[in-house]
Design an enzyme around this catalytic site. Structure first.
Site, PDB file in Angstrom:
ATOM      1  N   CYS A  32       0.790  -1.332  -0.126  1.00 39.32           N
ATOM      2  CA  CYS A  32       0.041  -0.099   0.098  1.00 39.32           C
ATOM      3  C   CYS A  32       0.932   1.357  -0.068  1.00 39.32           C
ATOM      4  CB  CYS A  32      -0.874  -0.062   1.402  1.00 39.32           C
ATOM      5  SG  CYS A  32      -1.665   1.518   1.646  1.00 39.32           S
ATOM      6  N   CYS A  35      -0.054   3.824   2.777  1.00 33.11           N
ATOM      7  CA  CYS A  35       0.264   3.412   4.010  1.00 33.11           C
ATOM      8  C   CYS A  35       1.805   3.723   4.307  1.00 33.11           C
ATOM      9  CB  CYS A  35       0.350   1.816   4.104  1.00 33.11           C
ATOM     10  SG  CYS A  35      -1.195   1.069   4.046  1.00 33.11           S
TER      11      CYS A  35
END
Length: 108
Positions: A32, A35
């Site tokens: 991600c 993230c």
């Protein structure tokens, strides 16, 4: 060193629901991109709020039970709990000031 505690499904209830301290749960994934943007803010929050907040992180792919229990549909995701009660939630990228604002509504 960050004050963020990395946990897994078997530790979730004990570390999040069975504690008197408010807990910020950071759900993330290695693949991600957002993230990677949010992680430094979560680490800074863990350090600066260490007297009033416990911060844990949980990787979603190997830990589906906690992800399902917390109704996480996308990452990064944040959940703030106190005494098993969900106080606040956010999914998607968030800036550190936005995260602080969310926390301050419930911690101060």
């Amino acid at each position: 060193m960050s004050s963020v505690l990395e946990i897994t499904d078997p530790q979730f209830d004990a570390e999040v629901f069975e504690t008197q301290t408010p807990v910020l749960v950071y759900f993330w994934a290695s693949w991600c991109g957002p993230c990677r943007l949010v992680s430094p803010s979560v680490s800074k929050i863990a350090d600066s709020y260490s007297d009033s907040l416990k911060v844990v992180k949980l990787e979603v792919d190997p830990n589906p039970n906690a992800r399902t229990k917390c109704k996480v549909e996308g990452v990064p995701a944040l959940r703030l709990y106190k005494n098993k009660e969900l106080l606040a939630k956010h999914e998607g990228a968030i800036t550190r000031p936005q995260l602080e604002e969310m926390l301050n509504k419930h911690l101060k």
